[in-house]
Enzyme design. Structure first.
Site, mmCIF file in Angstrom:
data_model
loop_
_atom_site.group_PDB
_atom_site.id
_atom_site.type_symbol
_atom_site.label_atom_id
_atom_site.label_comp_id
_atom_site.label_asym_id
_atom_site.label_seq_id
_atom_site.Cartn_x
_atom_site.Cartn_y
_atom_site.Cartn_z
ATOM 1 N N GLU A 147 40.619 55.985 35.918
ATOM 2 C CA GLU A 147 39.931 54.891 36.499
ATOM 3 C C GLU A 147 39.359 53.936 35.412
ATOM 4 O OE1 GLU A 147 37.476 55.261 39.990
ATOM 5 O OE2 GLU A 147 38.066 52.940 40.501
ATOM 6 N N GLU A 153 29.572 51.265 33.855
ATOM 7 C CA GLU A 153 29.723 52.909 34.491
ATOM 8 C C GLU A 153 30.559 53.747 33.504
ATOM 9 O OE1 GLU A 153 31.022 52.638 38.713
ATOM 10 O OE2 GLU A 153 30.437 50.603 38.887
ATOM 11 N N PHE A 182 37.574 45.560 42.079
ATOM 12 C CA PHE A 182 36.409 45.416 41.627
ATOM 13 C C PHE A 182 35.857 45.357 40.282
ATOM 14 C CE2 PHE A 182 32.127 47.345 40.629
ATOM 15 C CZ PHE A 182 31.213 46.613 41.326
ATOM 16 N N HIS A 206 43.006 50.924 43.346
ATOM 17 C CA HIS A 206 41.707 50.810 44.388
ATOM 18 C C HIS A 206 41.771 49.143 44.854
ATOM 19 C CE1 HIS A 206 38.895 54.315 43.718
ATOM 20 N NE2 HIS A 206 39.984 54.761 44.513
ATOM 21 N N ARG A 212 31.828 44.699 46.852
ATOM 22 C CA ARG A 212 32.248 46.031 47.543
ATOM 23 C C ARG A 212 31.988 46.132 48.953
ATOM 24 N NH1 ARG A 212 33.157 50.072 43.886
ATOM 25 N NH2 ARG A 212 32.389 50.586 41.846
ATOM 26 N N GLU A 241 38.239 50.680 48.986
ATOM 27 C CA GLU A 241 37.106 51.167 48.695
ATOM 28 C C GLU A 241 35.991 50.350 48.771
ATOM 29 O OE1 GLU A 241 35.985 54.008 44.707
ATOM 30 O OE2 GLU A 241 36.353 51.991 44.394
#
Ligand code: MN
Length: 294
Positions: A147, A153, A182, A206, A212, A241
């Site tokens: 991902e 992140e 996202f 996703h 979100r 998601e």
């Protein structure tokens, strides 16, 4: 698209076996064909029973995870890399045992905000760990997808182009990209172009809104996204998601910085997402058919 899925964190933090079985039932009840679970520690859950439950609901399983800092395969510390690689191998086994089809997420680094640039040695450690994990996954019949996430992140793979370079470095044709609207909305100059660049290296997708929350409540142009997925002939799974402080998991909620509730009730959220994605995909197909009739 093969199957439309939903992330289990729309339903539950998944602390107990019962929570996960209820999430499976709710997902199937809304018409989803796949549920995405966070890595389930085999000593805590009855994976056989979850596999049977999923099968009886005609539900495929995807598992996603991010590595903890102490098991970071992109570290320069060989012990951390070894721990990370062992964790990835055990995750592949768990995906197989729960009857799942794929392992995705932030498998190539820790899932956290780094305080430093990635290093060449660390990246090479990660490439080698993912290459070996890909062999294990291939032998187990499990897809391995990486991902691409935003700068807060991971520090290693923030764009599709970086992801494709990384996959090429592994030398494995079993590793594919896992893209997420996202994250693309934050990092890509042109998310649709990034999907076209990924092409047949795209292995999982996703759908998430820019905040979100509910699809359509944010700023992402999903028409361009679905047009691009059609253009590349994307025939693998797509998963919705969404995160809210209404559902809490200590690890994931903090790593993803979920500090407020974008929704409080999950059933309307899930039903809306299913309808929204179905309609947007139909519209994209109709646009394409109209153009080709000209
Ligand atoms: Mn995602």
């Amino acid at each position: 698209m093969r199957r439309l899925g939903i992330h289990s964190f729309c339903w539950t933090g998944g602390a107990t076996q019962d929570d996960i079985e209820k999430a499976m039932e709710a997902s199937a009840g809304c018409g989803f064909k796949l549920i995405e679970l966070a890595y389930l520690r085999p000593e805590k859950f009855d994976l056989d029973r979850l596999a049977r439950r999923a099968q009886s609901l005609d539900l495929d399983i995807a598992v996603t995870m991010g590595l903890p800092a102490a098991s970071d395969v992109s570290s320069e510390d060989p012990d951390a890399v070894r721990r990370g690689e062992a964790l990835l191998a055990s995750a592949v086994t768990a995906v197989r045992d729960v009857g799942g089809s794929k392992l995705g997420g932030i498998l190539y680094s820790a899932h956290m905000k780094y305080a430093a640039m990635p290093t060449d040695r660390g990246r090479q450690n990660s490439v080698e760990a993912i290459a070996r994990t890909a062999d294990i996954a291939q032998a187990a019949g499990i897809d391995l997808v990486l991902e691409i996430v935003n700068r807060f992140e991971t520090n290693l793979l923030n764009t599709t182009a970086q992801g494709l370079d990384f996959i090429a470095a592994t030398g494995s044709d079993h590793v594919r990209l896992h893209l997420d609207t996202f994250h693309m909305n934050i990092e890509e100059a042109n998310p649709a172009a990034a999907i076209r660049l990924a092409g047949d290296r795209l292995g999982y997708f996703h759908i998430g809104e820019s905040n979100r929350g509910y699809l359509g409540d944010g700023t992402i142009n999903f028409d361009l996204i679905f047009d691009a997925l059609l253009d590349i002939g994307y025939d693998r799974d797509i998963t919705f998601e969404s995160f809210s402080s209404a559902v809490v998991d200590e690890g994931l909620s903090i790593a993803c910085a979920i500090w407020r509730d974008t929704w409080t009730e999950n059933l309307p959220l899930a039903r809306h997402a299913k309808a929204y994605i179905d309609i947007r995909r139909e519209e994209a197909a109709r646009r394409r058919a109209t153009v080709s009739r000209a």
